[in-house]
Design a protein around this motif. Structure first.
Motif, short mmCIF file in Angstrom:
data_model
loop_
_atom_site.label_atom_id
_atom_site.label_comp_id
_atom_site.label_asym_id
_atom_site.label_seq_id
_atom_site.Cartn_x
_atom_site.Cartn_y
_atom_site.Cartn_z
N LEU A 181 0.89 -1.15 0.00
CA LEU A 181 0.00 0.00 0.00
C LEU A 181 0.93 1.20 0.00
O LEU A 181 1.85 1.27 0.82
N VAL A 182 0.71 2.13 -0.92
CA VAL A 182 1.67 3.22 -1.08
C VAL A 182 0.94 4.57 -1.17
O VAL A 182 -0.12 4.68 -1.77
N THR A 183 1.51 5.55 -0.48
CA THR A 183 1.07 6.94 -0.57
C THR A 183 2.32 7.75 -0.91
O THR A 183 3.42 7.21 -0.91
N ALA B 22 3.88 9.49 1.01
CA ALA B 22 4.72 9.58 2.20
C ALA B 22 5.15 8.24 2.78
O ALA B 22 6.11 8.20 3.55
N GLU B 23 4.46 7.14 2.47
CA GLU B 23 4.82 5.87 3.08
C GLU B 23 4.48 4.67 2.20
O GLU B 23 3.62 4.75 1.34
N LYS B 24 5.17 3.57 2.49
CA LYS B 24 4.96 2.31 1.78
C LYS B 24 4.91 1.19 2.81
O LYS B 24 5.82 1.06 3.63
N LEU B 25 3.82 0.40 2.78
CA LEU B 25 3.62 -0.67 3.74
C LEU B 25 3.33 -1.98 3.01
O LEU B 25 2.54 -2.00 2.06
N ASP B 26 3.93 -3.08 3.48
CA ASP B 26 3.64 -4.39 2.90
C ASP B 26 2.20 -4.79 3.17
O ASP B 26 1.63 -4.44 4.22
N ILE B 27 1.61 -5.56 2.25
CA ILE B 27 0.30 -6.17 2.45
C ILE B 27 0.39 -7.58 1.89
O ILE B 27 0.98 -7.80 0.82
N GLU B 28 -0.13 -8.55 2.62
CA GLU B 28 -0.11 -9.94 2.18
C GLU B 28 -1.29 -10.20 1.25
O GLU B 28 -2.42 -9.82 1.55
N VAL B 29 -1.01 -10.85 0.12
CA VAL B 29 -2.05 -11.23 -0.83
C VAL B 29 -1.95 -12.73 -1.03
O VAL B 29 -0.93 -13.24 -1.47
#
Length: 189
Positions: A81-83, A85-92
Motif C-alpha cells: 500500500l503506497v502513498t 509519504a509511506e509504503k507498507l507491505d500487504i499480504e495477498v
C-alpha cells in the motif's frame, strides 16, 4: 476517485455505460510514488477477496475501495500500500482482486466480456486486460489482468459462465474472445 458508487449489478448497465465508467475511473499515480518503506500494514487480502486488518475483516466497502486504489505490485512480486509519504507491505494470498460478475455481449470474435470486481471496479477483457488460465491440481484458475501487473482471480461461478460460453462456441480451439482477442484455455502461467 469515482464520484458515484459502483453499480451493484452489471446486468443493469449497457456496454456503453460500462465503457464510460471504466474511462471515468481515475486512480492515484502510485507507480510514480517512491516513499520510504515503513513496515507491515498488518493487512491481508484472502483468496476470496476479503480484506483483513490485524486478523479482522474490513467490513466497510468504501475503505476496501480506498485501499485498493493505493495498492501496487512491486518488481519482486510482493504487494504494498503506497502513498506519497509511506509504503507498507500487504499480504495477498492469491490475487488482489476477484472478478465476481461478467456481462457477455456479442458472439464469436465480436464478443465483449465486461467484469465487475469485488472492489466495484470494472474491467473489459481485451489486449490491455488479458485473461489467462492456469491449470492446478485442484482445477483451472482463471485470471484477468486488472492494472499494474495485478490480476483478479475469476470467481468460480463466473468461471462456469465463461466455460459454458467457450464450450458453446464453434471455434476449433477452446477459449474465449473479447474485443477481438482470443484467450485459449490452458495458457501457461
Amino acid at each position: 476517485m469515482p464520484t458515484t458508487p459502483p453499480p451493484e449489478d452489471l446486468s443493469t448497465l449497457s456496454l456503453v455505460e460500462i465503457a464510460r465508467l471504466v474511462e471515468e475511473r481515475r486512480l492515484p499515480p502510485v507507480e510514480s510514488w517512491n516513499p520510504t518503506y515503513c513496515g507491515d500494514s498488518e493487512m491481508r487480502i484472502a483468496r476470496d477477496g476479503t480484506w483483513f486488518h490485524q486478523g479482522s475483516p474490513i467490513g466497510r466497502m468504501p475503505m476496501v475501495r480506498l485501499f485498493s486504489t493505493i495498492l501496487r505490485r512491486e518488481a519482486d512480486g510482493g504487494y504494498v500500500l503506497v502513498t506519497p509519504a509511506e509504503k507498507l507491505d500487504i499480504e495477498v494470498e492469491d490475487a488482489p482482486f476477484v472478478a465476481v460478475e461478467v456481462k457477455i455481449e456479442g458472439e464469436g470474435r465480436d464478443t465483449i466480456l465486461a467484469f465487475r470486481l469485488n472492489t466495484g471496479d470494472m474491467v473489459v477483457a481485451g489486449e490491455d486486460h488479458p485473461l489467462r488460465f492456469e491449470s492446478r491440481d485442484d482445477g483451472p484458475h482463471p485470471y484477468l489482468m486488472v492494472r499494474g501487473n495485478m490480476e483478479a482471480l475469476v470467481a468460480r461461478s463466473v468461471w462456469y459462465e465463461l466455460a459454458n460460453l467457450a464450450l458453446a462456441s464453434d471455434d476449433d480451439q477452446t477459449g474465449l474472445w473479447s474485443q477481438g482477442v482470443f484467450f485459449p484455455f490452458g495458457t501457461p502461467a
